[in-house]
Design a protein around this motif. Structure first.
Motif, mmCIF file in Angstrom:
data_model
loop_
_atom_site.group_PDB
_atom_site.id
_atom_site.type_symbol
_atom_site.label_atom_id
_atom_site.label_comp_id
_atom_site.label_asym_id
_atom_site.label_seq_id
_atom_site.Cartn_x
_atom_site.Cartn_y
_atom_site.Cartn_z
ATOM 1 N N ALA A 51 4.355 4.633 -14.102
ATOM 2 C CA ALA A 51 3.535 2.911 -14.400
ATOM 3 C C ALA A 51 2.912 2.399 -12.920
ATOM 4 N N ARG A 52 3.511 3.199 -12.222
ATOM 5 C CA ARG A 52 3.614 2.389 -10.739
ATOM 6 C C ARG A 52 2.205 3.065 -10.129
ATOM 7 N N GLN A 53 1.829 3.688 -10.242
ATOM 8 C CA GLN A 53 0.446 4.074 -9.735
ATOM 9 C C GLN A 53 -0.574 2.879 -10.645
ATOM 10 N N GLU A 54 0.217 3.165 -12.055
ATOM 11 C CA GLU A 54 -1.156 2.176 -12.917
ATOM 12 C C GLU A 54 -1.356 1.130 -12.052
ATOM 13 N N GLU A 55 -0.395 0.568 -11.611
ATOM 14 C CA GLU A 55 -0.690 -0.801 -11.447
ATOM 15 C C GLU A 55 -0.786 -1.224 -10.300
ATOM 16 N N TYR A 56 -0.725 -0.370 -9.199
ATOM 17 C CA TYR A 56 -1.060 -0.023 -7.940
ATOM 18 C C TYR A 56 -2.838 -0.283 -7.976
ATOM 19 N N ALA A 57 -3.352 0.892 -9.108
ATOM 20 C CA ALA A 57 -3.959 0.869 -8.543
ATOM 21 C C ALA A 57 -5.057 -0.305 -9.083
ATOM 22 N N ALA A 58 -4.100 -1.032 -10.628
ATOM 23 C CA ALA A 58 -4.621 -2.008 -10.588
ATOM 24 C C ALA A 58 -5.650 -3.060 -9.869
ATOM 25 N N LEU A 59 -4.404 -3.671 -8.865
ATOM 26 C CA LEU A 59 -3.929 -4.283 -8.206
ATOM 27 C C LEU A 59 -4.914 -4.305 -7.296
ATOM 28 N N ASP A 60 -5.264 -3.421 -6.891
ATOM 29 C CA ASP A 60 -6.529 -2.840 -5.990
ATOM 30 C C ASP A 60 -7.373 -3.238 -6.106
ATOM 31 N N ALA A 61 -8.563 -3.337 -7.667
ATOM 32 C CA ALA A 61 -9.199 -3.451 -7.695
ATOM 33 C C ALA A 61 -9.205 -5.405 -8.104
ATOM 34 N N GLU A 62 -8.250 -5.765 -8.519
ATOM 35 C CA GLU A 62 -7.841 -7.387 -8.829
ATOM 36 C C GLU A 62 -7.758 -8.153 -7.106
ATOM 37 N N ALA A 63 -7.535 -7.773 -6.471
ATOM 38 C CA ALA A 63 -7.114 -7.802 -4.909
ATOM 39 C C ALA A 63 -8.946 -7.899 -4.724
ATOM 40 N N THR A 64 -8.969 -6.796 -4.512
ATOM 41 C CA THR A 64 -11.075 -7.478 -4.102
ATOM 42 C C THR A 64 -11.596 -8.325 -5.182
ATOM 43 N N ARG A 65 -11.938 -8.457 -6.510
ATOM 44 C CA ARG A 65 -11.815 -9.545 -7.218
ATOM 45 C C ARG A 65 -11.670 -10.820 -6.922
ATOM 46 N N LYS A 88 1.077 -0.748 -0.155
ATOM 47 C CA LYS A 88 -0.517 0.072 0.092
ATOM 48 C C LYS A 88 0.954 1.157 0.113
ATOM 49 N N SER A 89 2.355 1.730 -0.460
ATOM 50 C CA SER A 89 3.255 2.236 -0.485
ATOM 51 C C SER A 89 2.437 2.943 -0.706
ATOM 52 N N LEU A 90 1.562 3.532 -2.307
ATOM 53 C CA LEU A 90 1.378 4.796 -2.845
ATOM 54 C C LEU A 90 0.137 5.386 -3.061
ATOM 55 N N SER A 91 -0.799 4.133 -1.943
ATOM 56 C CA SER A 91 -2.605 5.113 -1.556
ATOM 57 C C SER A 91 -1.594 5.665 -1.538
#
Length: 245
Positions: A222-236, A209-212
């Motif tokens: 690119a790191r923010q985009e991946e961070y954002a995507a991973l939050d949604a994927e983790a929820t799924r 959660k370093s970039l929250s």
């Protein structure tokens, strides 16, 4: 004089190395791994603690890199994906998440909407200059509307009260209260743990959660985009595990 079992003299200052280790461990427990690494400095023992935590963090698979939506063409592709999504199992879980920033009125404004499908993760970047003015913002809300109206799809968020509040302001009249109420809060099935802790508990991997608290107001890294995507994927993924039992 009072004595404590750790340091002897209760009034003696806590040694700096001990304070640093406590701080590093606290940051690791909160999955703020970038800050933990910065705090560890060049201390090999403390860096080993951070490295061990990184080895236990979730990553997006190579074949699931985020599809970043910044243009109308990309948004139309997302619309098509949402409309033609084929559910191998019913219901199909779609993870949703949002990132925010503070606007000039000090209110939270929507920066990105992330949607995690089983085979793709989309990051709709609304903070790109000029993006909202083209009407793309409303179209992004329409994608959510399509998904929420499908009976074979369950749109799932995590601790969604804040997300729902921001979405309702961002897409007034489009995402009606009854539609927003269809977003399932997976946290209710995860003892209401934080997302990172829930991932560690139920999926076996933590979530960095370093970039929250990073800047979500303009062009994203690119790191923010991946961070954002991973939050949604983790929820799924949590939805698949916790709502299928």
């Amino acid at each position: 004089m009072a004595s404590n079992g750790l340091w002897g003299d209760a009034d003696a200052p806590v040694p700096e190395p001990v304070k640093r280790e406590c701080q590093v461990r606290r940051l690791v427990r909160g999955w703020r791994l970038d800050l933990a690494q910065r705090e560890a400095g060049d201390d090999a023992a403390l860096l080993a603690i951070v490295t061990a935590a990184r080895a236990q963090t979730m990553e997006l698979p190579i074949g699931l890199r985020p599809t970043v939506v910044r243009t109308l063409d990309a948004l139309f592709a997302l619309h098509a994906a949402a409309a033609t999504l084929s559910a191998d199992t019913t219901p199909m879980f779609v993870g949703v998440d949002c990132e925010f920033y503070r606007n000039t009125d000090n209110r939270q404004a929507l920066s990105t909407v992330q949607l995690a499908f089983p085979t793709a993760v989309y990051v709709v970047v609304l903070a790109v200059p000029g993006f909202r003015e083209t009407g793309v913002g409303a179209d992004a809300g329409a994608v959510l509307q399509v998904l929420l109206d499908r009976t074979d799809v369950r749109v799932c968020g995590y601790q969604i009260a804040q997300d729902v509040d921001v979405l309702s302001r961002a897409f007034p009249g489009l995402l009606s209260p009854d539609r927003l109420e269809r977003i399932v809060d997976v946290a209710m099935e995860c003892q209401n743990l934080g997302l990172a802790a829930a991932c560690k508990t139920y999926l076996g991997s933590g979530l960095d959660k370093s970039l929250s608290s990073s800047d979500w107001r303009s062009e994203l890294s690119a790191r923010q985009e991946e961070y954002a995507a991973l939050d949604a994927e983790a929820t799924r993924r949590l939805a698949c595990v916790r709502l299928s039992v």
